[in-house]
Enzyme design. Structure first.
Site, PDB file in Angstrom:
ATOM      1  N   TYR A  95       0.822  -1.209   0.000  1.00 52.08           N
ATOM      2  CA  TYR A  95       0.000   0.000   0.000  1.00 52.08           C
ATOM      3  C   TYR A  95       0.862   1.268   0.000  1.00 52.08           C
ATOM      4  O   TYR A  95       0.890   2.031  -0.976  1.00 52.08           O
ATOM      5  CB  TYR A  95      -0.930  -0.067   1.204  1.00 52.08           C
ATOM      6  CG  TYR A  95      -1.737   1.164   1.522  1.00 52.08           C
ATOM      7  CD1 TYR A  95      -2.326   1.930   0.523  1.00 52.08           C
ATOM      8  CD2 TYR A  95      -1.941   1.535   2.856  1.00 52.08           C
ATOM      9  CE1 TYR A  95      -3.093   3.047   0.843  1.00 52.08           C
ATOM     10  CE2 TYR A  95      -2.718   2.639   3.178  1.00 52.08           C
ATOM     11  CZ  TYR A  95      -3.286   3.388   2.172  1.00 52.08           C
ATOM     12  OH  TYR A  95      -4.051   4.483   2.488  1.00 52.08           O
ATOM     13  N   LEU A 117       5.523 -10.584  -2.671  1.00 50.68           N
ATOM     14  CA  LEU A 117       4.180 -10.569  -3.268  1.00 50.68           C
ATOM     15  C   LEU A 117       3.182 -11.460  -2.538  1.00 50.68           C
ATOM     16  O   LEU A 117       2.127 -11.778  -3.081  1.00 50.68           O
ATOM     17  CB  LEU A 117       4.242 -10.952  -4.761  1.00 50.68           C
ATOM     18  CG  LEU A 117       5.091 -10.027  -5.640  1.00 50.68           C
ATOM     19  CD1 LEU A 117       5.062 -10.496  -7.087  1.00 50.68           C
ATOM     20  CD2 LEU A 117       4.610  -8.576  -5.541  1.00 50.68           C
ATOM     21  N   PHE A 135       9.934  -1.070   3.774  1.00 50.34           N
ATOM     22  CA  PHE A 135       8.541  -1.222   4.174  1.00 50.34           C
ATOM     23  C   PHE A 135       8.196  -2.654   4.575  1.00 50.34           C
ATOM     24  O   PHE A 135       7.279  -2.863   5.376  1.00 50.34           O
ATOM     25  CB  PHE A 135       7.599  -0.825   3.025  1.00 50.34           C
ATOM     26  CG  PHE A 135       7.586   0.627   2.703  1.00 50.34           C
ATOM     27  CD1 PHE A 135       6.850   1.514   3.461  1.00 50.34           C
ATOM     28  CD2 PHE A 135       8.312   1.121   1.630  1.00 50.34           C
ATOM     29  CE1 PHE A 135       6.824   2.869   3.159  1.00 50.34           C
ATOM     30  CE2 PHE A 135       8.291   2.466   1.307  1.00 50.34           C
ATOM     31  CZ  PHE A 135       7.557   3.342   2.079  1.00 50.34           C
ATOM     32  N   TYR A 181       3.965  -6.046  17.721  1.00 49.99           N
ATOM     33  CA  TYR A 181       4.292  -5.332  16.478  1.00 49.99           C
ATOM     34  C   TYR A 181       5.120  -4.089  16.786  1.00 49.99           C
ATOM     35  O   TYR A 181       6.189  -3.865  16.193  1.00 49.99           O
ATOM     36  CB  TYR A 181       3.008  -4.956  15.750  1.00 49.99           C
ATOM     37  CG  TYR A 181       3.204  -3.932  14.661  1.00 49.99           C
ATOM     38  CD1 TYR A 181       4.000  -4.215  13.549  1.00 49.99           C
ATOM     39  CD2 TYR A 181       2.591  -2.680  14.736  1.00 49.99           C
ATOM     40  CE1 TYR A 181       4.189  -3.272  12.544  1.00 49.99           C
ATOM     41  CE2 TYR A 181       2.772  -1.739  13.738  1.00 49.99           C
ATOM     42  CZ  TYR A 181       3.563  -2.031  12.645  1.00 49.99           C
ATOM     43  OH  TYR A 181       3.755  -1.098  11.657  1.00 49.99           O
ATOM     44  N   ARG A 231      -9.728  -4.856  22.195  1.00 48.13           N
ATOM     45  CA  ARG A 231      -8.692  -5.779  21.739  1.00 48.13           C
ATOM     46  C   ARG A 231      -7.432  -5.562  22.564  1.00 48.13           C
ATOM     47  O   ARG A 231      -7.112  -4.429  22.950  1.00 48.13           O
ATOM     48  CB  ARG A 231      -8.370  -5.548  20.258  1.00 48.13           C
ATOM     49  CG  ARG A 231      -9.493  -5.889  19.317  1.00 48.13           C
ATOM     50  CD  ARG A 231      -9.097  -5.634  17.879  1.00 48.13           C
ATOM     51  NE  ARG A 231      -8.751  -4.232  17.661  1.00 48.13           N
ATOM     52  CZ  ARG A 231      -8.578  -3.708  16.451  1.00 48.13           C
ATOM     53  NH1 ARG A 231      -8.704  -4.459  15.369  1.00 48.13           N
ATOM     54  NH2 ARG A 231      -8.268  -2.421  16.312  1.00 48.13           N
TER      55      ARG A 231
END
Length: 322
Positions: A11, A33, A71, A139, A277
């Site tokens: 993105y 990919l 990225f 993360y 969450r």
């Protein structure tokens, strides 16, 4: 410059690749990919299909590279709380292997796609780069560990490093937008309801200490993020790590985003309240003064309505609604 962009079929990566090319740079993309889309990469930009964490499979692509914009990563915070070992393996360890290969190839500049998740629950808002870092999810921790490694790479290897901690990437350009599978980001999920691809949108947590009880985030247009990455590539920081926040400086709640999407799409967009969450901070809003001062960056898409409208326009074409 000749710039390697990892995750350049994703993105934000694909929008950055297009802006780098339009700025006159020679770009090479490395992307496995698995989650990226080759069709989002400009036709004249070569793609090397490879796992960034396995540099031996794309070492030839490093020849003549001047800078790397990184990225490629696992990005879903909720999943990181279920599979933390996978995030540390892919994000942290994979980046360390990439850095070693870049050093061997003599690459002198590195720009990291980092995250506001490194802050965790902030002590104040807006957040600036000197505020405490205490991630509430794996993360964010996986990215913070990379930043710490970059500080040492700059100091001991003389690499010019920039870490861009951005907040909620959103919106679309006329050619490129957000298309994750599965999708976890709020705006495309909400728009999916408006397009009759989902029955409703779930709101995770309605008892936060915010103006309407739902989480608040700083939404930044993907074109503005890409512009910051181009500026960071062109900025020689010397042998040091420069950390910059990227945000608009305004916070919008989940309910406010849904309301804006209702106005933009003309659809009622039903919502269902759910429990919180794990790992979701209540408020994340950026101070981007350092990015303005150090790399000359200024966001140009500050309106949430305009951001949602740009995403809706792109998704309508993507989903065949026009």
């Amino acid at each position: 410059m000749r710039v390697l962009v990892t995750g350049g079929a994703g993105y934000i990566g694909s929008v950055t690749v297009a802006q780098l090319r339009d700025s006159g740079h020679d770009v090479v993309v490395v992307d496995d990919l698995r989650t990226g889309h080759a069709e989002l990469v400009p036709d004249d930009v070569p793609i090397v299909e490879a796992d960034v964490g396995e540099p031996d499979t794309y070492r030839d692509a490093l020849a003549g590279i001047d800078a790397c914009v990184h990225f490629a990563a696992s990005i879903e915070a909720g999943e990181s709380m279920r599979r933390p070992e996978a995030f540390f393996a892919n994000n942290t360890a994979g980046t360390l292997r990439l850095l070693a290969a870049l050093q061997d190839a003599g690459v002198g500049r590195f720009v990291l796609s980092s995250t506001a998740a490194v802050y965790g629950d902030p002590e104040r808002v807006p957040i600036d780069e000197d505020d405490a870092t205490s991630p509430t999810n794996a993360y964010g921790e996986s990215k913070l560990l990379i930043e710490r490694a970059l500080g040492w790479m700059a100091r001991l290897r003389g690499m010019s490093c920039v870490a861009l901690r951005y907040f909620n990437a959103s919106g679309a350009t006329s050619e490129r937008g957000e298309d994750h599978d599965p999708e976890t980001h709020l705006i495309p999920l909400v728009l999916g309801v408006a397009a009759a691809r989902r029955d409703h949108i779930k709101i995770y947590g309605t008892d936060y200490d915010t103006r309407d009880g739902t989480c608040m985030r700083d939404y930044i247009h993907v074109a503005d993020l890409a512009d910051a990455h181009v500026r960071a590539v062109e900025q020689d920081t010397g042998a040091q790590l420069l950390v910059c926040n990227l945000g608009n400086g305004d916070g919008f709640s989940v309910r406010e985003v849904i309301d804006v999407a209702r106005q933009v799409t003309g659809h009622p967009i039903p919502s269902v309240d759910e429990s919180r969450r794990a790992g979701d901070p209540a408020i994340l809003v950026a101070s981007s003064a350092r990015a303005r001062d150090r790399i000359g960056w200024e966001p140009r898409h500050g309106s949430l309505t305009d951001i949602v409208a740009s995403a809706w326009s792109w998704h309508r074409r993507r989903w065949g609604l026009d």
